[in-house]
Design a protein around this motif. Structure first.
Motif, PDB file in Angstrom:
ATOM      1  N   ALA A 202       0.837  -1.205   0.000  1.00  0.00           N
ATOM      2  CA  ALA A 202       0.000   0.000   0.000  1.00  0.00           C
ATOM      3  C   ALA A 202       0.870   1.252   0.000  1.00  0.00           C
ATOM      4  O   ALA A 202       1.914   1.296   0.648  1.00  0.00           O
ATOM      5  N   ILE A 203       0.398   2.239  -0.728  1.00  0.00           N
ATOM      6  CA  ILE A 203       0.949   3.593  -0.645  1.00  0.00           C
ATOM      7  C   ILE A 203      -0.022   4.367   0.235  1.00  0.00           C
ATOM      8  O   ILE A 203      -1.234   4.369  -0.033  1.00  0.00           O
ATOM      9  N   CYS A 204       0.487   4.991   1.295  1.00  0.00           N
ATOM     10  CA  CYS A 204      -0.381   5.745   2.220  1.00  0.00           C
ATOM     11  C   CYS A 204      -0.070   7.240   2.123  1.00  0.00           C
ATOM     12  O   CYS A 204       0.806   7.747   2.841  1.00  0.00           O
ATOM     13  N   PRO A 205      -0.801   7.946   1.254  1.00  0.00           N
ATOM     14  CA  PRO A 205      -0.511   9.371   1.112  1.00  0.00           C
ATOM     15  C   PRO A 205      -1.091  10.180   2.265  1.00  0.00           C
ATOM     16  O   PRO A 205      -2.117   9.823   2.852  1.00  0.00           O
ATOM     17  N   GLY A 206      -0.411  11.283   2.558  1.00  0.00           N
ATOM     18  CA  GLY A 206      -1.016  12.356   3.335  1.00  0.00           C
ATOM     19  C   GLY A 206      -1.763  13.240   2.358  1.00  0.00           C
ATOM     20  O   GLY A 206      -2.152  12.778   1.277  1.00  0.00           O
ATOM     21  N   PRO A 207      -1.993  14.504   2.694  1.00  0.00           N
ATOM     22  CA  PRO A 207      -2.744  15.372   1.779  1.00  0.00           C
ATOM     23  C   PRO A 207      -2.014  15.653   0.470  1.00  0.00           C
ATOM     24  O   PRO A 207      -0.860  16.060   0.478  1.00  0.00           O
ATOM     25  N   PHE A 208      -2.709  15.401  -0.629  1.00  0.00           N
ATOM     26  CA  PHE A 208      -2.195  15.682  -1.975  1.00  0.00           C
ATOM     27  C   PHE A 208      -3.192  16.567  -2.711  1.00  0.00           C
ATOM     28  O   PHE A 208      -4.404  16.385  -2.579  1.00  0.00           O
ATOM     29  N   MET A 209      -2.672  17.474  -3.504  1.00  0.00           N
ATOM     30  CA  MET A 209      -3.520  18.397  -4.257  1.00  0.00           C
ATOM     31  C   MET A 209      -4.072  17.684  -5.494  1.00  0.00           C
ATOM     32  O   MET A 209      -3.376  17.514  -6.490  1.00  0.00           O
ATOM     33  N   THR A 210      -5.316  17.211  -5.368  1.00  0.00           N
ATOM     34  CA  THR A 210      -5.965  16.500  -6.479  1.00  0.00           C
ATOM     35  C   THR A 210      -7.399  17.037  -6.591  1.00  0.00           C
ATOM     36  O   THR A 210      -7.747  18.033  -5.964  1.00  0.00           O
ATOM     37  N   ASN A 211      -8.222  16.310  -7.308  1.00  0.00           N
ATOM     38  CA  ASN A 211      -9.628  16.744  -7.432  1.00  0.00           C
ATOM     39  C   ASN A 211     -10.544  16.079  -6.406  1.00  0.00           C
ATOM     40  O   ASN A 211     -11.764  16.217  -6.486  1.00  0.00           O
ATOM     41  N   ILE A 212      -9.979  15.334  -5.468  1.00  0.00           N
ATOM     42  CA  ILE A 212     -10.822  14.650  -4.478  1.00  0.00           C
ATOM     43  C   ILE A 212     -11.611  15.696  -3.690  1.00  0.00           C
ATOM     44  O   ILE A 212     -11.137  16.816  -3.474  1.00  0.00           O
ATOM     45  N   ALA A 213     -12.820  15.324  -3.288  1.00  0.00           N
ATOM     46  CA  ALA A 213     -13.714  16.235  -2.544  1.00  0.00           C
ATOM     47  C   ALA A 213     -13.929  17.525  -3.320  1.00  0.00           C
ATOM     48  O   ALA A 213     -13.978  18.614  -2.733  1.00  0.00           O
ATOM     49  N   GLY A 214     -14.040  17.392  -4.646  1.00  0.00           N
ATOM     50  CA  GLY A 214     -14.255  18.583  -5.472  1.00  0.00           C
ATOM     51  C   GLY A 214     -13.092  19.564  -5.356  1.00  0.00           C
ATOM     52  O   GLY A 214     -13.275  20.778  -5.469  1.00  0.00           O
ATOM     53  N   GLY A 215     -11.892  19.036  -5.136  1.00  0.00           N
ATOM     54  CA  GLY A 215     -10.716  19.911  -5.009  1.00  0.00           C
ATOM     55  C   GLY A 215     -10.725  20.682  -3.695  1.00  0.00           C
ATOM     56  O   GLY A 215     -10.253  21.804  -3.617  1.00  0.00           O
ATOM     57  N   ARG A 216     -11.224  20.037  -2.620  1.00  0.00           N
ATOM     58  CA  ARG A 216     -11.353  20.672  -1.302  1.00  0.00           C
ATOM     59  C   ARG A 216     -10.061  21.357  -0.836  1.00  0.00           C
ATOM     60  O   ARG A 216     -10.091  22.409  -0.194  1.00  0.00           O
ATOM     61  N   LEU A 217      -8.931  20.726  -1.169  1.00  0.00           N
ATOM     62  CA  LEU A 217      -7.668  21.264  -0.658  1.00  0.00           C
ATOM     63  C   LEU A 217      -7.294  22.594  -1.302  1.00  0.00           C
ATOM     64  O   LEU A 217      -6.387  23.281  -0.839  1.00  0.00           O
ATOM     65  N   LYS A 218      -8.023  22.960  -2.371  1.00  0.00           N
ATOM     66  CA  LYS A 218      -7.752  24.271  -2.992  1.00  0.00           C
ATOM     67  C   LYS A 218      -8.425  25.381  -2.189  1.00  0.00           C
ATOM     68  O   LYS A 218      -8.088  26.547  -2.330  1.00  0.00           O
ATOM     69  N   ASN A 219      -9.392  25.026  -1.339  1.00  0.00           N
ATOM     70  CA  ASN A 219     -10.063  26.008  -0.480  1.00  0.00           C
ATOM     71  C   ASN A 219      -9.088  26.454   0.626  1.00  0.00           C
ATOM     72  O   ASN A 219      -8.524  25.624   1.328  1.00  0.00           O
ATOM     73  N   PRO A 220      -8.860  27.790   0.768  1.00  0.00           N
ATOM     74  CA  PRO A 220      -7.789  28.270   1.657  1.00  0.00           C
ATOM     75  C   PRO A 220      -7.838  27.724   3.083  1.00  0.00           C
ATOM     76  O   PRO A 220      -6.788  27.361   3.630  1.00  0.00           O
ATOM     77  N   ALA A 221      -9.039  27.611   3.713  1.00  0.00           N
ATOM     78  CA  ALA A 221      -9.087  27.146   5.114  1.00  0.00           C
ATOM     79  C   ALA A 221      -8.631  25.688   5.202  1.00  0.00           C
ATOM     80  O   ALA A 221      -7.831  25.319   6.068  1.00  0.00           O
ATOM     81  N   ASP A 222      -9.132  24.869   4.276  1.00  0.00           N
ATOM     82  CA  ASP A 222      -8.741  23.456   4.276  1.00  0.00           C
ATOM     83  C   ASP A 222      -7.257  23.325   3.966  1.00  0.00           C
ATOM     84  O   ASP A 222      -6.539  22.558   4.584  1.00  0.00           O
ATOM     85  N   ARG A 223      -6.838  24.107   2.977  1.00  0.00           N
ATOM     86  CA  ARG A 223      -5.448  24.024   2.535  1.00  0.00           C
ATOM     87  C   ARG A 223      -4.499  24.338   3.696  1.00  0.00           C
ATOM     88  O   ARG A 223      -3.533  23.625   3.939  1.00  0.00           O
ATOM     89  N   LYS A 224      -4.855  25.401   4.423  1.00  0.00           N
ATOM     90  CA  LYS A 224      -4.002  25.820   5.542  1.00  0.00           C
ATOM     91  C   LYS A 224      -3.939  24.721   6.618  1.00  0.00           C
ATOM     92  O   LYS A 224      -2.865  24.412   7.142  1.00  0.00           O
TER      93      LYS A 224
END
Ligand SMILES: NC(=O)c1ccc[n+]([C@@H]2O[C@H](COP(=O)([O-])OP(=O)(O)OC[C@H]3O[C@@H](n4cnc5c(N)ncnc54)[C@H](O)[C@@H]3O)[C@@H](O)[C@H]2O)c1
Length: 272
Positions: A202-224
């Protein structure tokens, strides 16, 4: 086997990547095809799949796609058989397709989130996350093993998550047991399939910038929130995962099985 070329030689390998039309799966497909493998991408999103296959084949890579919902068991069997028929065998399978599980019981700002509270979880949502993120990994490994046993072995690489190891309160609840189940399944399958030359990791990633959750990680609060977990102060880019994917698919990792390899910019260290 000692040179770089020999250790990382995946030329001509027959590869399947589920969920390969975006994010981490696309990176897997790219690194394998860039190094001479023949890649079939399975994805539920026909539009993205067409686009990714067109972009990748324009770069002269040996890539094709099949529209497949990994939760559709008869379709999965058929799609695996189609790859074996076209490539003559199946050597490497990335069980990667997955979905987010919606908001957690806490917000990134540290407030309780009623939408993610256990008493408010939608039962169908629970079932869907478990089906796509856990049961579909079972289906994928099943068909990979069925084919690999006929040709003397192969590699199965499953995308798990650091959520298999720690509980993230800002991530939807069903994601946690799904990924924990995936890690345990990987260990169990490594035990069963090692005798057949099939290595399962298994590969166990931490947070990666992808389109998961509609690109949630691009939202500044989540990203931070996620950036501040990383010891190197940033979220992962799909490019960051290519080296590990190639390693697990290549002769270099011939003695690695049953492992869960964390790739998270050190986030897990900070969180535990
Ligand atoms: N991005 C992260 O921060 C992160 C962290 C840990 C683990 N992961 C895991 O990585 C994997 C890939 O996620 P990503 O972040 O690249 O997301 P993504 O949304 O960018 O890509 C996922 C792909 O899977 C496809 N897919 C979804 N459901 C499917 C189904 N039922 N059948 C076939 N294809 C389906 C989507 O169409 C998409 O192309 C998932 O298993 C996810 O849980 C991601």
């Amino acid at each position: 086997m000692a040179t770089l070329d020999q250790m990382f030689d995946v030329r001509g390998k027959s590869v399947i990547v589920t969920g390969g039309a975006s994010g981490i799966g696309r990176a897997y497909a790219e690194v394998m095809a860039d190094n001479g493998a023949r890649v079939c991408i399975f994805d539920i999103d026909a539009g993205s799949l067409d686009q990714v296959v067109a972009e990748m084949t324009a770069g002269n890579r040996d890539v094709w796609g099949q529209v497949v919902n990994v939760a559709d068991r008869p379709r999965m069997a058929e799609a695996f058989d189609a790859v074996a028929e076209k490539h003559g065998r199946i050597d490497v399978v990335f069980a990667n397709a997955g979905i987010d599980a919606g908001p957690g019981f806490m917000t990134p700002e540290g407030e309780r989130n009623p939408e993610g509270a256990i008493e408010n979880l939608d039962d169908d949502h629970w079932d869907k996350v478990i089906t796509v993120n856990l049961s579909s990994v079972y289906t994928t490994i099943k068909h990979a093993a069925r084919h690999m046993k006929q040709t003397g072995g192969g590699r199965i690489i499953v995308t798990s998550s650091i959520a298999a190891r720690i509980n993230e309160s800002i991530v939807g609840t069903p994601y946690m047991p799904a990924k924990a189940g995936v890690d345990h399944l990987v260990r169990h399958m490594a035990m069963e399939l090692g005798a057949f030359g099939i290595l399962v990791n298994a590969i166990c990633p931490g947070p990666f910038m992808t389109n998961i959750a509609g690109g949630r990680l691009k939202n500044p609060a989540d990203r931070k929130a996620f950036e501040s977990q990383s010891l190197i102060g940033r979220i992962g880019d799909p490019e960051d995962i290519k080296g590990l994917a190639l390693y697990l698919a290549a002769p270099a990792s011939s003695y690695v099985t049953g492992s869960q390899i964390v790739i998270d910019g050190g986030s897990l260290l900070r969180m535990t």
